[in-house]
Design a protein around this motif. Structure first.
Motif, PDB file in Angstrom:
ATOM      1  N   GLN A 117     -29.781  28.164  36.971  1.00 44.42           N
ATOM      2  CA  GLN A 117     -30.171  27.225  35.923  1.00 44.42           C
ATOM      3  C   GLN A 117     -28.974  26.708  35.128  1.00 44.42           C
ATOM      4  N   PHE A 118     -27.797  27.298  35.341  1.00 49.31           N
ATOM      5  CA  PHE A 118     -26.651  27.019  34.482  1.00 49.31           C
ATOM      6  C   PHE A 118     -25.406  26.736  35.316  1.00 49.31           C
ATOM      7  N   ASP A 119     -24.405  26.137  34.667  1.00 51.27           N
ATOM      8  CA  ASP A 119     -23.129  26.000  35.360  1.00 51.27           C
ATOM      9  C   ASP A 119     -22.476  27.382  35.445  1.00 51.27           C
ATOM     10  N   VAL A 120     -21.338  27.461  36.131  1.00 52.83           N
ATOM     11  CA  VAL A 120     -20.750  28.777  36.401  1.00 52.83           C
ATOM     12  C   VAL A 120     -20.348  29.485  35.111  1.00 52.83           C
ATOM     13  N   LEU A 121     -19.779  28.768  34.149  1.00 56.33           N
ATOM     14  CA  LEU A 121     -19.335  29.430  32.918  1.00 56.33           C
ATOM     15  C   LEU A 121     -20.507  30.016  32.148  1.00 56.33           C
ATOM     16  N   ILE A 175     -15.780  33.890  39.266  1.00 58.27           N
ATOM     17  CA  ILE A 175     -14.695  33.068  38.720  1.00 58.27           C
ATOM     18  C   ILE A 175     -13.957  32.286  39.804  1.00 58.27           C
ATOM     19  N   GLY A 176     -14.170  32.670  41.064  1.00 56.32           N
ATOM     20  CA  GLY A 176     -13.553  31.951  42.171  1.00 56.32           C
ATOM     21  C   GLY A 176     -14.348  30.747  42.645  1.00 56.32           C
ATOM     22  N   LYS A 177     -15.538  30.534  42.098  1.00 55.38           N
ATOM     23  CA  LYS A 177     -16.376  29.434  42.580  1.00 55.38           C
ATOM     24  C   LYS A 177     -15.742  28.050  42.435  1.00 55.38           C
ATOM     25  N   PRO A 178     -15.056  27.740  41.321  1.00 49.24           N
ATOM     26  CA  PRO A 178     -14.425  26.418  41.253  1.00 49.24           C
ATOM     27  C   PRO A 178     -13.393  26.196  42.366  1.00 49.24           C
ATOM     28  N   VAL A 179     -12.778  27.260  42.843  1.00 47.27           N
ATOM     29  CA  VAL A 179     -11.745  27.146  43.874  1.00 47.27           C
ATOM     30  C   VAL A 179     -12.352  26.852  45.242  1.00 47.27           C
ATOM     31  N   VAL A 180     -13.471  27.505  45.563  1.00 47.40           N
ATOM     32  CA  VAL A 180     -14.035  27.401  46.922  1.00 47.40           C
ATOM     33  C   VAL A 180     -15.159  26.374  47.025  1.00 47.40           C
ATOM     34  N   GLY A 213     -24.875  17.280  51.194  1.00 45.64           N
ATOM     35  CA  GLY A 213     -24.473  17.068  49.812  1.00 45.64           C
ATOM     36  C   GLY A 213     -24.769  18.232  48.893  1.00 45.64           C
ATOM     37  N   ILE A 214     -25.070  19.391  49.466  1.00 47.80           N
ATOM     38  CA  ILE A 214     -25.373  20.589  48.675  1.00 47.80           C
ATOM     39  C   ILE A 214     -24.087  21.377  48.446  1.00 47.80           C
ATOM     40  N   TRP A 215     -23.899  21.815  47.211  1.00 44.97           N
ATOM     41  CA  TRP A 215     -22.701  22.588  46.889  1.00 44.97           C
ATOM     42  C   TRP A 215     -22.772  23.967  47.547  1.00 44.97           C
ATOM     43  N   THR A 216     -21.664  24.368  48.139  1.00 45.11           N
ATOM     44  CA  THR A 216     -21.567  25.704  48.740  1.00 45.11           C
ATOM     45  C   THR A 216     -20.380  26.438  48.128  1.00 45.11           C
ATOM     46  N   PHE A 217     -20.438  27.761  48.188  1.00 45.08           N
ATOM     47  CA  PHE A 217     -19.388  28.605  47.592  1.00 45.08           C
ATOM     48  C   PHE A 217     -19.062  29.755  48.557  1.00 45.08           C
ATOM     49  N   TYR A 218     -18.766  29.427  49.793  1.00 42.00           N
ATOM     50  CA  TYR A 218     -18.580  30.445  50.810  1.00 42.00           C
ATOM     51  C   TYR A 218     -17.425  31.377  50.454  1.00 42.00           C
ATOM     52  N   ARG A 219     -17.701  32.678  50.595  1.00 44.84           N
ATOM     53  CA  ARG A 219     -16.728  33.752  50.389  1.00 44.84           C
ATOM     54  C   ARG A 219     -16.119  33.710  48.982  1.00 44.84           C
ATOM     55  N   HIS A 220     -16.915  33.233  48.026  1.00 43.65           N
ATOM     56  CA  HIS A 220     -16.382  33.161  46.663  1.00 43.65           C
ATOM     57  C   HIS A 220     -16.094  34.531  46.088  1.00 43.65           C
ATOM     58  N   GLU A 221     -16.796  35.550  46.567  1.00 47.53           N
ATOM     59  CA  GLU A 221     -16.563  36.895  46.025  1.00 47.53           C
ATOM     60  C   GLU A 221     -15.146  37.385  46.314  1.00 47.53           C
ATOM     61  N   GLU A 222     -14.599  36.993  47.459  1.00 46.95           N
ATOM     62  CA  GLU A 222     -13.234  37.412  47.801  1.00 46.95           C
ATOM     63  C   GLU A 222     -12.221  36.738  46.876  1.00 46.95           C
ATOM     64  N   VAL A 223     -12.377  35.434  46.682  1.00 48.14           N
ATOM     65  CA  VAL A 223     -11.470  34.705  45.792  1.00 48.14           C
ATOM     66  C   VAL A 223     -11.647  35.182  44.346  1.00 48.14           C
ATOM     67  N   SER A 224     -12.889  35.446  43.958  1.00 48.08           N
ATOM     68  CA  SER A 224     -13.156  35.931  42.594  1.00 48.08           C
ATOM     69  C   SER A 224     -12.465  37.271  42.353  1.00 48.08           C
ATOM     70  N   ALA A 225     -12.513  38.157  43.345  1.00 45.14           N
ATOM     71  CA  ALA A 225     -11.863  39.463  43.201  1.00 45.14           C
ATOM     72  C   ALA A 225     -10.351  39.293  43.051  1.00 45.14           C
ATOM     73  N   LYS A 226      -9.762  38.378  43.810  1.00 44.25           N
ATOM     74  CA  LYS A 226      -8.314  38.146  43.715  1.00 44.25           C
ATOM     75  C   LYS A 226      -7.939  37.564  42.360  1.00 44.25           C
ATOM     76  N   LEU A 227      -8.722  36.596  41.889  1.00 40.74           N
ATOM     77  CA  LEU A 227      -8.449  36.007  40.575  1.00 40.74           C
ATOM     78  C   LEU A 227      -8.634  37.030  39.463  1.00 40.74           C
ATOM     79  N   ILE A 255     -16.729  43.282  42.175  1.00 43.50           N
ATOM     80  CA  ILE A 255     -16.833  41.844  42.431  1.00 43.50           C
ATOM     81  C   ILE A 255     -16.865  41.562  43.928  1.00 43.50           C
ATOM     82  N   SER A 256     -16.037  42.267  44.689  1.00 45.62           N
ATOM     83  CA  SER A 256     -15.925  41.993  46.128  1.00 45.62           C
ATOM     84  C   SER A 256     -17.190  42.359  46.896  1.00 45.62           C
ATOM     85  N   VAL A 257     -17.997  43.291  46.360  1.00 42.28           N
ATOM     86  CA  VAL A 257     -19.204  43.728  47.087  1.00 42.28           C
ATOM     87  C   VAL A 257     -20.495  43.243  46.426  1.00 42.28           C
TER      88      VAL A 257
END
Length: 449
Positions: A244-248, A274-279, A286-300, A322-324
């Motif tokens: 229902q909300f944006d990522v923040l 927190i990695g969603k804006p990156v991926v 036209g649907i937004w996807t966030f593949y493997r965002h958990e990996e990028v989020s863990a790194k950030l 975060i990674s799991v």
């Protein structure tokens, strides 16, 4: 005003000061809490006695900051920080005064305080309240207001803007307009503050009832972009499906919903997407996807927590959660799948991960999830854990010594064989006997020769 409840040992210390013809006042958070009708925890004193005079009055005194007039009295189980009345010079580095000067009155001492609610003093042992800046009224009205000119107070110490925001979150107070307006222009001074001091304030925010109040104030004043730009980057990043909300906003709501007594879960909830804006990408529909965002989020998250000087153990704990966090349980999971889930997450992290999932779910829809959320998975986990289990290589019925006796050389081959034996046992725990695993190990070794 009636008498406050002061610890008997503190009153006894005050009488010793008076016996030596010295003034002494309770100051700081203790007075603020007492005026709010709360129980005081930290006992800080201000006095016209010099540090060396305080040392002569008591048997056990630690010179914790004696060059700034501060010593700590150890008395009947209490540690009582005691500071000589003082005023402060300029703050050229935006962190600490260049000089301090001992002064003669409590009113001069209170003039250097940050906020009116902290510029109260209670004369001891009589309990006469000294309130030159109407701090009691501001406390009653739940207002955070700087002592004197807000811009001057913030330029003296760059941590004070964050402290104002932290108090707003902790106490559920409102920052009055002039004080709030002065935060933005003072951020250049806040940028000079050590990361350790910033982290300590963030930890206090994360332990409050509703951390999102502080983070939203940080956003509106520009402080979020200064201290946590990765979090600010999540604003306006829309999501899909049940979100229902944006990522923040999702992260802030999730953080609020996490247990406030578990710093590791609150941090994981705040940073888990927190990695969603990156991926973020759009698929062919036209649907937004966030593949493997958990990996990028863990790194950030690791980068952020290292920057904030968090302990390595806590960093590892948060980044692992975060990674799991992207697991999808359904009733078709086999017992082997449940065992593999336990191994991947780690038995010690299961409760925290389920707390994170509950917070994540709350932050997705903006309302409390059902009490039995994930109960089916919890039951399956408890069922698996209640049985005789082998959930790590060390739980196998054979070890390296046993394999060596079978003629398998130590080294990479033995390591691969042990891993395959572990996978076998995860699939079928009945295989975890010395005889059976020895036979399988011999067959595997033949394959690798």
């Amino acid at each position: 005003m009636g008498k406050f409840h002061i610890h008997p040992a503190v009153l006894e210390v005050a009488r010793i000061f008076r016996k030596h013809d010295k003034e002494v006042y309770l100051v700081g958070g203790a007075v603020r809490d007492l005026v709010r009708g709360k129980v005081a925890k930290d006992w800080d004193l201000a006095t016209n006695a010099k540090p060396e005079e305080v040392q002569a009055m008591f048997h056990r005194v630690i010179p914790t900051g004696i060059k700034h007039g501060t010593v700590t009295i150890l008395f009947k189980g209490l540690s009582i920080e005691t500071t000589t009345f003082r005023t402060e010079g300029t703050y050229s580095d935006g962190r600490r005064p260049d000089t301090i000067h001992f002064t003669h009155t409590i009113e001069e001492d209170l003039s250097r305080r940050d906020f009116t609610m902290n510029a109260l003093a209670l004369e001891l042992p009589e309990q006469r309240l000294v309130d030159p800046y109407n701090g009691q009224k501001d406390i009653q009205n739940r207002i955070i207001r700087c002592v004197g000119d807000a811009a001057e107070r913030f330029y003296e110490d760059g941590l004070r803007p964050l402290r104002a925001i932290r108090f707003a979150s902790q106490l559920l107070f409102t920052i009055e307009p002039h004080t709030l307006k002065a935060i933005g222009p003072a951020l250049t001074i806040t940028a000079k503050v050590s990361m350790e001091r910033i982290r300590d304030e963030l930890d206090k925010i994360l332990a409050s009832e509703q951390p999102s109040l502080a983070f939203r104030l940080m956003e509106t004043t520009g402080m979020l972009n200064l201290l946590l730009p990765e979090l600010q980057a999540c604003r306006g990043v829309e999501q899909k499906g049940f979100h229902q909300f944006d990522v923040l906003d999702h992260l802030l709501l999730s953080c609020d919903a996490a247990p406030k007594d578990k710093l590791q879960v609150r941090l994981a909830a705040l940073l888990h997407d927190i990695g969603k804006p990156v991926v973020r990408a759009q698929d062919e529909l036209g649907i937004w996807t966030f593949y493997r965002h958990e990996e990028v989020s863990a790194k950030l998250a690791r980068t952020i927590m290292i920057r904030l000087k968090y302990p390595n153990a806590l960093i590892d704990q948060v980044c692992h959660l975060i990674s799991v966090h992207m697991f999808h349980y359904d009733e078709n999971w086999t017992d082997a799948a449940v065992r593999r889930f336990i191994v991947r997450v780690g038995e010690s992290a299961l409760e925290d991960l389920l707390d994170l999932r509950r917070a994540d779910t709350w932050g997705t829809a903006g309302r409390e999830p059902p009490a039995n959320l994930n109960q089916d998975l919890v039951d399956r986990i408890q069922e698996v854990l209640s049985k005789d289990k082998a959930l790590s290589i060390k739980d196998l019925a054979v070890n390296g010594e046993d394999l060596a006796l079978l003629g398998i050389p130590r080294g990479p081959v033995m390591g691969r064989i042990l891993k395959e034996l572990f996978e076998t046992v995860l699939d079928d725990p009945e295989q975890n006997t010395k005889e059976r695993l020895s036979y399988i190990a011999e067959q595997l070794y033949k394959k690798y020769q």
